[in-house]
Design a protein around this motif. Structure first.
Motif, PDB file in Angstrom:
ATOM      1  N   ILE A  72      19.325 -23.801  23.980  1.00 28.53           N
ATOM      2  CA  ILE A  72      20.100 -23.796  22.742  1.00 28.53           C
ATOM      3  C   ILE A  72      20.229 -25.211  22.188  1.00 28.53           C
ATOM      4  O   ILE A  72      20.102 -25.439  20.974  1.00 28.53           O
ATOM      5  CB  ILE A  72      21.483 -23.156  22.990  1.00 28.53           C
ATOM      6  N   GLU A  73      20.472 -26.174  23.053  1.00 32.21           N
ATOM      7  CA  GLU A  73      20.564 -27.574  22.614  1.00 32.21           C
ATOM      8  C   GLU A  73      19.245 -28.027  21.993  1.00 32.21           C
ATOM      9  O   GLU A  73      19.239 -28.744  20.976  1.00 32.21           O
ATOM     10  CB  GLU A  73      20.926 -28.468  23.794  1.00 32.21           C
ATOM     11  N   LEU A  74      18.131 -27.626  22.587  1.00 38.02           N
ATOM     12  CA  LEU A  74      16.832 -28.030  22.054  1.00 38.02           C
ATOM     13  C   LEU A  74      16.514 -27.310  20.749  1.00 38.02           C
ATOM     14  O   LEU A  74      15.863 -27.877  19.859  1.00 38.02           O
ATOM     15  CB  LEU A  74      15.738 -27.766  23.093  1.00 38.02           C
ATOM     16  N   MET A  75      16.961 -26.065  20.615  1.00 41.71           N
ATOM     17  CA  MET A  75      16.807 -25.377  19.325  1.00 41.71           C
ATOM     18  C   MET A  75      17.540 -26.139  18.223  1.00 41.71           C
ATOM     19  O   MET A  75      17.027 -26.298  17.109  1.00 41.71           O
ATOM     20  CB  MET A  75      17.340 -23.951  19.425  1.00 41.71           C
ATOM     21  N   GLN A  76      18.717 -26.614  18.539  1.00 46.53           N
ATOM     22  CA  GLN A  76      19.473 -27.430  17.591  1.00 46.53           C
ATOM     23  C   GLN A  76      18.686 -28.699  17.254  1.00 46.53           C
ATOM     24  O   GLN A  76      18.601 -29.101  16.091  1.00 46.53           O
ATOM     25  CB  GLN A  76      20.827 -27.803  18.194  1.00 46.53           C
ATOM     26  N   ALA A  77      18.086 -29.311  18.274  1.00 48.34           N
ATOM     27  CA  ALA A  77      17.382 -30.576  18.076  1.00 48.34           C
ATOM     28  C   ALA A  77      16.173 -30.432  17.164  1.00 48.34           C
ATOM     29  O   ALA A  77      15.813 -31.376  16.450  1.00 48.34           O
ATOM     30  CB  ALA A  77      16.952 -31.149  19.428  1.00 48.34           C
ATOM     31  N   ILE A  78      15.519 -29.269  17.163  1.00 48.92           N
ATOM     32  CA  ILE A  78      14.326 -29.086  16.322  1.00 48.92           C
ATOM     33  C   ILE A  78      14.663 -28.451  14.972  1.00 48.92           C
ATOM     34  O   ILE A  78      13.762 -28.146  14.195  1.00 48.92           O
ATOM     35  CB  ILE A  78      13.246 -28.262  17.048  1.00 48.92           C
ATOM     36  N   GLY A  79      15.944 -28.242  14.715  1.00 50.05           N
ATOM     37  CA  GLY A  79      16.360 -27.822  13.382  1.00 50.05           C
ATOM     38  C   GLY A  79      16.430 -26.339  13.132  1.00 50.05           C
ATOM     39  O   GLY A  79      16.642 -25.917  11.982  1.00 50.05           O
ATOM     40  N   VAL A  80      16.248 -25.523  14.175  1.00 50.11           N
ATOM     41  CA  VAL A  80      16.406 -24.076  13.995  1.00 50.11           C
ATOM     42  C   VAL A  80      17.850 -23.793  13.585  1.00 50.11           C
ATOM     43  O   VAL A  80      18.786 -24.417  14.098  1.00 50.11           O
ATOM     44  CB  VAL A  80      16.060 -23.342  15.309  1.00 50.11           C
ATOM     45  N   ASP A  81      18.070 -22.877  12.650  1.00 45.11           N
ATOM     46  CA  ASP A  81      19.437 -22.684  12.141  1.00 45.11           C
ATOM     47  C   ASP A  81      20.158 -21.480  12.727  1.00 45.11           C
ATOM     48  O   ASP A  81      21.362 -21.323  12.527  1.00 45.11           O
ATOM     49  CB  ASP A  81      19.429 -22.587  10.610  1.00 45.11           C
ATOM     50  N   ALA A  82      19.439 -20.620  13.470  1.00 47.65           N
ATOM     51  CA  ALA A  82      20.091 -19.462  14.069  1.00 47.65           C
ATOM     52  C   ALA A  82      19.395 -19.119  15.379  1.00 47.65           C
ATOM     53  O   ALA A  82      18.223 -19.454  15.589  1.00 47.65           O
ATOM     54  CB  ALA A  82      20.066 -18.263  13.121  1.00 47.65           C
ATOM     55  N   VAL A  83      20.121 -18.439  16.268  1.00 42.43           N
ATOM     56  CA  VAL A  83      19.557 -18.061  17.562  1.00 42.43           C
ATOM     57  C   VAL A  83      20.058 -16.681  17.944  1.00 42.43           C
ATOM     58  O   VAL A  83      21.249 -16.389  17.817  1.00 42.43           O
ATOM     59  CB  VAL A  83      19.918 -19.088  18.658  1.00 42.43           C
ATOM     60  N   ASN A  84      19.146 -15.832  18.388  1.00 43.52           N
ATOM     61  CA  ASN A  84      19.533 -14.529  18.917  1.00 43.52           C
ATOM     62  C   ASN A  84      19.826 -14.703  20.400  1.00 43.52           C
ATOM     63  O   ASN A  84      18.946 -15.077  21.178  1.00 43.52           O
ATOM     64  CB  ASN A  84      18.423 -13.502  18.707  1.00 43.52           C
TER      65      ASN A  84
END
Length: 435
Positions: A72-84
């Motif tokens: 989740i932290e890495l998703m934030q780092a690459i700019g993804v705006d939502a996560v399932n």
């Protein structure tokens, strides 16, 4: 493997300073721009499905909670705006993990919007409500149902049943305060008559996102564009607010092409999974999608941690990264071929790492957290060997370089670094004895 990273600050051996630094982009004629699609006029988002659809891969491991939080932290780092975050109804652990991830997003003040999935079944939605109450933050509900005539025939469903179940479940979720996205499985093989009935029902009950699923990877780019445009026209005709999402699979190898086509046709959000993991051959690969969006100039977020993200997906799900996978594969930025290595070394001397990045690659490695690498192997030349030795502070006289090269050419695969060093040491001892 024996290798040499060409770092931006590293000067190549035996090169002269003072050469003009030319922006590599100015030396490239880009045919891609001759008939390039226009930049999508609508703002668009990305939702990462790795922790839901990704772990549905028969080969994937359900990550530990610690790994999920790091992802989740890495998703934030690459700019993804939502996560399932998954399906709270799947098991007690699934519910507990969704709650823990929700709390983590809050505690870390991440900008990711958390989402979960559920069937069009009230008991599934009740588990989502439990997750919201325990986690203390809103969750977007992605509620799904099979839509195509093929699925209806296999399940013994009727269109009336699908519409009724959808209306009942969506209405209940909306009344409970959930934001709802309506997911029709096998959308890309469903008729307009079926989709018209289901979409109007969902929007009328308060769903605010329609997710178009290429569930079995049937679509082509033309089909993806047609489906997105048709859906946008339907939403406009209802007068209801609504956005379109695209969820693609890669059974025909068209996952990336379809995602880009859907975006250019007006999709508001794209769904994808790290490394393209998922059911059967997988989903649209988030990392490759981001890579292409960046190179198209449609995505401005810093992607220097994109390689970290793919490595973590691989580690957490225990899915190996294919050696030839774009960007993250072991071979993506390395060469053992003599003519290529010689050109890279010259490029590093004349234009630095940026020129070297573009010479034998369409992807600037440094921008995405990778680096060019030179190997010594059976296709190498003296340039490979000399550079390899000099960069390590080792002697690089002609006799040694020839010995290492002849030895490497007799092998069927690239040697490990310690094996080359052993050849160097043997050569040194022999010269000492002779001296």
């Amino acid at each position: 493997m024996s290798s040499l990273a060409l770092l931006p600050s590293q000067k190549p051996p035996e090169t002269r300073e003072g050469a003009a630094r030319v922006p590599p982009e100015s030396l490239i004629y880009d045919w891609n721009q001759v008939e390039a699609p226009p930049r999508p006029p609508q703002p668009f988002g990305l939702i990462d499905e790795t922790l839901r659809d990704g772990i549905q891969s028969p080969s994937a491991t359900n990550p530990s909670l610690e790994d999920k939080l790091e992802l989740i932290e890495l998703m934030q780092a690459i700019g993804v705006d939502a996560v399932n975050l998954g399906m709270p109804c799947a098991s007690p652990r699934a519910l507990a993990d969704v709650v823990a991830m929700s709390r983590h997003i809050q505690a870390r003040r991440l900008t990711l919007t958390p989402a979960v999935a559920a069937r069009t079944v009230l008991s599934d939605v009740e588990k989502v409500i439990d997750a919201v109450q325990q986690g203390g933050m809103p969750l977007t509900l992605y509620v799904f149902i099979g839509a195509s005539s093929l699925r209806q025939w296999a399940e013994g469903w009727s269109l009336d049943f699908l519409a009724s179940a959808s209306a009942h479940t969506i209405g209940f979720a909306v009344r409970e305060g959930l934001e709802v996205a309506f997911v029709t499985e096998d959308t890309s093989r469903s008729s307009p008559e079926i989709l018209d009935r289901l979409f109007r029902t969902a929007l009328g009950q308060g769903a605010r996102r329609l997710v178009l699923c290429d569930t079995v990877g049937h679509a082509t780019p033309a089909g993806a564009r047609a489906l997105v445009r048709w859906t946008r026209q339907l939403i406009a005709s209802t007068g209801c607010p609504g956005q379109v999402e695209w969820h693609g699979h890669n059974d025909r190898g068209l996952g990336l092409d379809n995602a880009l086509a859907a975006l250019s046709a007006g999709a508001d959000r794209l769904q994808a999974c790290g490394l393209g993991v998922g059911e059967r051959v997988g989903n649209t690969a988030m990392d490759v999608l981001l890579l292409n969006l960046k190179l198209l100039g449609w995505y401005t977020h810093d992607l220097s941690r994109l390689a970290d993200y793919t490595r973590k997906v691989s580690e957490a799900l225990r899915i190996p990264i294919p050696f030839n996978h774009p960007l993250s594969g072991e071979d993506a930025f390395r060469t053992g071929t003599g003519v290529h290595a010689a050109a890279l070394i010259k490029a590093l001397g004349r234009g630095g790492g940026r020129l070297a990045d573009h010479l034998y690659s369409s992807v600037p490695a440094q921008e995405f957290g990778r680096e060019q690498r030179i190997e010594v192997g059976f296709m190498s030349g003296l340039s490979n060997v000399r550079f390899w030795l000099q960069s390590r502070g080792l002697p690089s006289d002609e006799a040694l370089c020839q010995e290492v090269l002849c030895w490497a050419k007799e092998r069927d695969s690239l040697p490990r670094e310690e094996e080359i060093l052993q050849v160097v040491e043997t050569h040194r001892r022999r010269r000492q004895s002779a001296g």
